[in-house]
Write a protein that holds these residues in place. Structure first.
Motif, PDB file in Angstrom:
ATOM      1  N   ASP A  64     -14.598   9.259  10.940  1.00  0.00           N
ATOM      2  CA  ASP A  64     -13.211   9.262  10.518  1.00  0.00           C
ATOM      3  C   ASP A  64     -13.151   9.030   9.009  1.00  0.00           C
ATOM      4  N   TYR A  65     -12.353   9.826   8.303  1.00  0.00           N
ATOM      5  CA  TYR A  65     -12.265   9.702   6.843  1.00  0.00           C
ATOM      6  C   TYR A  65     -11.772   8.320   6.424  1.00  0.00           C
ATOM      7  N   GLU A  66     -10.868   7.748   7.185  1.00  0.00           N
ATOM      8  CA  GLU A  66     -10.368   6.400   6.877  1.00  0.00           C
ATOM      9  C   GLU A  66     -11.519   5.401   6.858  1.00  0.00           C
ATOM     10  N   TYR A  67     -12.419   5.504   7.838  1.00  0.00           N
ATOM     11  CA  TYR A  67     -13.576   4.616   7.899  1.00  0.00           C
ATOM     12  C   TYR A  67     -14.463   4.831   6.684  1.00  0.00           C
ATOM     13  N   LEU A  68     -14.670   6.083   6.319  1.00  0.00           N
ATOM     14  CA  LEU A  68     -15.548   6.419   5.201  1.00  0.00           C
ATOM     15  C   LEU A  68     -15.036   5.813   3.888  1.00  0.00           C
ATOM     16  N   PHE A  69     -13.727   5.814   3.691  1.00  0.00           N
ATOM     17  CA  PHE A  69     -13.145   5.330   2.431  1.00  0.00           C
ATOM     18  C   PHE A  69     -12.557   3.927   2.535  1.00  0.00           C
ATOM     19  N   SER A  70     -12.744   3.249   3.661  1.00  0.00           N
ATOM     20  CA  SER A  70     -12.084   1.958   3.879  1.00  0.00           C
ATOM     21  C   SER A  70     -12.460   0.900   2.851  1.00  0.00           C
ATOM     22  N   ASP A  71     -13.681   0.914   2.339  1.00  0.00           N
ATOM     23  CA  ASP A  71     -14.079  -0.087   1.343  1.00  0.00           C
ATOM     24  C   ASP A  71     -13.256   0.018   0.071  1.00  0.00           C
ATOM     25  N   TYR A  72     -12.789   1.205  -0.244  1.00  0.00           N
ATOM     26  CA  TYR A  72     -12.053   1.403  -1.488  1.00  0.00           C
ATOM     27  C   TYR A  72     -10.605   0.982  -1.367  1.00  0.00           C
ATOM     28  N   ARG A  73     -10.120   0.790  -0.147  1.00  0.00           N
ATOM     29  CA  ARG A  73      -8.768   0.277   0.034  1.00  0.00           C
ATOM     30  C   ARG A  73      -8.734  -1.221  -0.226  1.00  0.00           C
ATOM     31  N   LYS A  74      -9.899  -1.859  -0.256  1.00  0.00           N
ATOM     32  CA  LYS A  74      -9.971  -3.294  -0.475  1.00  0.00           C
ATOM     33  C   LYS A  74     -10.089  -3.627  -1.952  1.00  0.00           C
ATOM     34  N   LYS A  75     -10.198  -2.596  -2.775  1.00  0.00           N
ATOM     35  CA  LYS A  75     -10.351  -2.819  -4.204  1.00  0.00           C
ATOM     36  C   LYS A  75      -9.076  -2.392  -4.898  1.00  0.00           C
ATOM     37  N   GLY A  76      -8.677  -3.153  -5.855  1.00  0.00           N
ATOM     38  CA  GLY A  76      -7.488  -2.830  -6.613  1.00  0.00           C
ATOM     39  C   GLY A  76      -7.488  -3.576  -7.923  1.00  0.00           C
ATOM     40  N   LYS A  77      -6.501  -3.303  -8.709  1.00  0.00           N
ATOM     41  CA  LYS A  77      -6.405  -3.899 -10.029  1.00  0.00           C
ATOM     42  C   LYS A  77      -5.307  -4.945 -10.014  1.00  0.00           C
ATOM     43  N   VAL A  78      -5.619  -6.124 -10.498  1.00  0.00           N
ATOM     44  CA  VAL A  78      -4.637  -7.194 -10.617  1.00  0.00           C
ATOM     45  C   VAL A  78      -4.346  -7.373 -12.101  1.00  0.00           C
ATOM     46  N   GLU A  79      -3.095  -7.316 -12.447  1.00  0.00           N
ATOM     47  CA  GLU A  79      -2.685  -7.504 -13.838  1.00  0.00           C
ATOM     48  C   GLU A  79      -2.062  -8.890 -13.973  1.00  0.00           C
ATOM     49  N   ILE A  80      -2.494  -9.630 -14.979  1.00  0.00           N
ATOM     50  CA  ILE A  80      -1.942 -10.960 -15.243  1.00  0.00           C
ATOM     51  C   ILE A  80      -1.398 -10.971 -16.657  1.00  0.00           C
ATOM     52  N   ILE A  81      -0.197 -11.473 -16.803  1.00  0.00           N
ATOM     53  CA  ILE A  81       0.366 -11.691 -18.134  1.00  0.00           C
ATOM     54  C   ILE A  81       0.530 -13.196 -18.296  1.00  0.00           C
ATOM     55  N   ARG A  82      -0.231 -13.771 -19.188  1.00  0.00           N
ATOM     56  CA  ARG A  82      -0.149 -15.209 -19.452  1.00  0.00           C
ATOM     57  C   ARG A  82       1.182 -15.519 -20.147  1.00  0.00           C
ATOM     58  N   THR A  83       1.687 -16.714 -19.912  1.00  0.00           N
ATOM     59  CA  THR A  83       2.977 -17.114 -20.474  1.00  0.00           C
ATOM     60  C   THR A  83       3.055 -16.837 -21.970  1.00  0.00           C
ATOM     61  N   ALA A  84       2.023 -17.200 -22.694  1.00  0.00           N
ATOM     62  CA  ALA A  84       2.025 -17.028 -24.152  1.00  0.00           C
ATOM     63  C   ALA A  84       1.916 -15.565 -24.579  1.00  0.00           C
ATOM     64  N   GLU A  85       1.533 -14.671 -23.641  1.00  0.00           N
ATOM     65  CA  GLU A  85       1.332 -13.267 -23.977  1.00  0.00           C
ATOM     66  C   GLU A  85       2.510 -12.371 -23.571  1.00  0.00           C
ATOM     67  N   ARG A  86       3.542 -12.944 -22.995  1.00  0.00           N
ATOM     68  CA  ARG A  86       4.687 -12.143 -22.561  1.00  0.00           C
ATOM     69  C   ARG A  86       5.410 -11.530 -23.753  1.00  0.00           C
ATOM     70  N   SER A  87       5.758 -10.269 -23.618  1.00  0.00           N
ATOM     71  CA  SER A  87       6.590  -9.659 -24.661  1.00  0.00           C
ATOM     72  C   SER A  87       8.034 -10.050 -24.368  1.00  0.00           C
ATOM     73  N   VAL A  88       8.761 -10.313 -25.423  1.00  0.00           N
ATOM     74  CA  VAL A  88      10.137 -10.777 -25.287  1.00  0.00           C
ATOM     75  C   VAL A  88      11.056  -9.835 -26.056  1.00  0.00           C
ATOM     76  N   THR A  89      12.141  -9.428 -25.417  1.00  0.00           N
ATOM     77  CA  THR A  89      13.148  -8.588 -26.041  1.00  0.00           C
ATOM     78  C   THR A  89      14.461  -9.356 -26.057  1.00  0.00           C
ATOM     79  N   ARG A  90      15.077  -9.425 -27.224  1.00  0.00           N
ATOM     80  CA  ARG A  90      16.369 -10.110 -27.338  1.00  0.00           C
ATOM     81  C   ARG A  90      17.422  -9.095 -27.750  1.00  0.00           C
ATOM     82  N   ASP A  91      18.549  -9.151 -27.053  1.00  0.00           N
ATOM     83  CA  ASP A  91      19.661  -8.258 -27.367  1.00  0.00           C
ATOM     84  C   ASP A  91      20.939  -9.080 -27.272  1.00  0.00           C
ATOM     85  N   GLY A  92      21.376  -9.583 -28.400  1.00  0.00           N
ATOM     86  CA  GLY A  92      22.572 -10.418 -28.403  1.00  0.00           C
ATOM     87  C   GLY A  92      22.353 -11.691 -27.617  1.00  0.00           C
TER      88      GLY A  92
END
Length: 194
Positions: A64-92
């Motif tokens: 089954d193709y799902e079985y063949l590719f199942s390991d890759y469904r367990k991998k992903g990218k996690v993005e973290i934005i640290r408090t000090a690295e947040r971009s801030v936009t002010r409008d009024g």
């Protein structure tokens, strides 16, 4: 030149299924229309097969193709934005701190999240036009008023709201303290800030 192993490795799964079913390398190769040597190299992760070859071998083995590719469904990218690295936009009277990374990946579900701070008497949004997508908000502190088309909704600390963005809308601070909320928009609308 040192030969590196293929990035995507299916060999172990294919070999395990083949051995479990009692099928020889020669039988798999013959039915898949490839050489016995190639099947052996794929099983040992020495070569990366073309997708056609990989699917042909999988079909021969009934994998089954799902079985063949199942390991890759367990991998992903996690993005973290640290408090000090947040971009801030002010409008009024409105401050938006980016909580998520905006990615442009066709076909993927993407969201944009902000920490929203609206000073007393401030507002964000537009009653002239909406935009594609959906929005979701959580009121963390303060009192808000959501003008959504012809309707008005009062929101207080702890309330959540979700709506289709195509209807023109404005979020107002109707209290005397700063309104704080987490706001999520999908698909993203804002220009990417670094």
């Amino acid at each position: 030149m040192i030969k590196s192993e293929p990035k995507h490795q299916f060999g172990g799964k294919l070999r395990a299924v083949r051995e479990r079913r009692g099928v020889t390398l020669k039988q798999v190769a013959g039915r898949a229309g490839v050489s016995e040597s190639l099947v052996s190299q794929i099983e040992r992760n020495k070569v990366s097969p073309s997708i056609d070859t990989l699917l042909s071998i999988a079909d021969v083995l009934g994998v089954d193709y799902e079985y063949l590719f199942s390991d890759y469904r367990k991998k992903g990218k996690v993005e973290i934005i640290r408090t000090a690295e947040r971009s801030v936009t002010r409008d009024g009277l409105v401050t938006m701190s980016r909580l998520s990374v905006r990615e442009e990946i066709p076909g993927e579900h993407t969201v944009e999240a902000f920490m929203l701070e609206v000073a007393p008497k401030g507002q964000t949004g537009d009653l002239e036009y909406g935009h594609a997508g959906r929005e979701f908000g959580i009121i963390l502190d303060g009192e808000a008023e959501l003008l959504y088309g012809d309707d008005t909704y009062a929101l207080a600390k702890g309330d959540t709201v979700s709506f289709a963005s195509r209807i023109p809308h404005i979020l107002k601070n109707r209290g005397k303290a700063t309104l704080k909320a987490v706001w999520i928009v999908s698909p993203p609308r804002q220009a990417s800030h670094k």
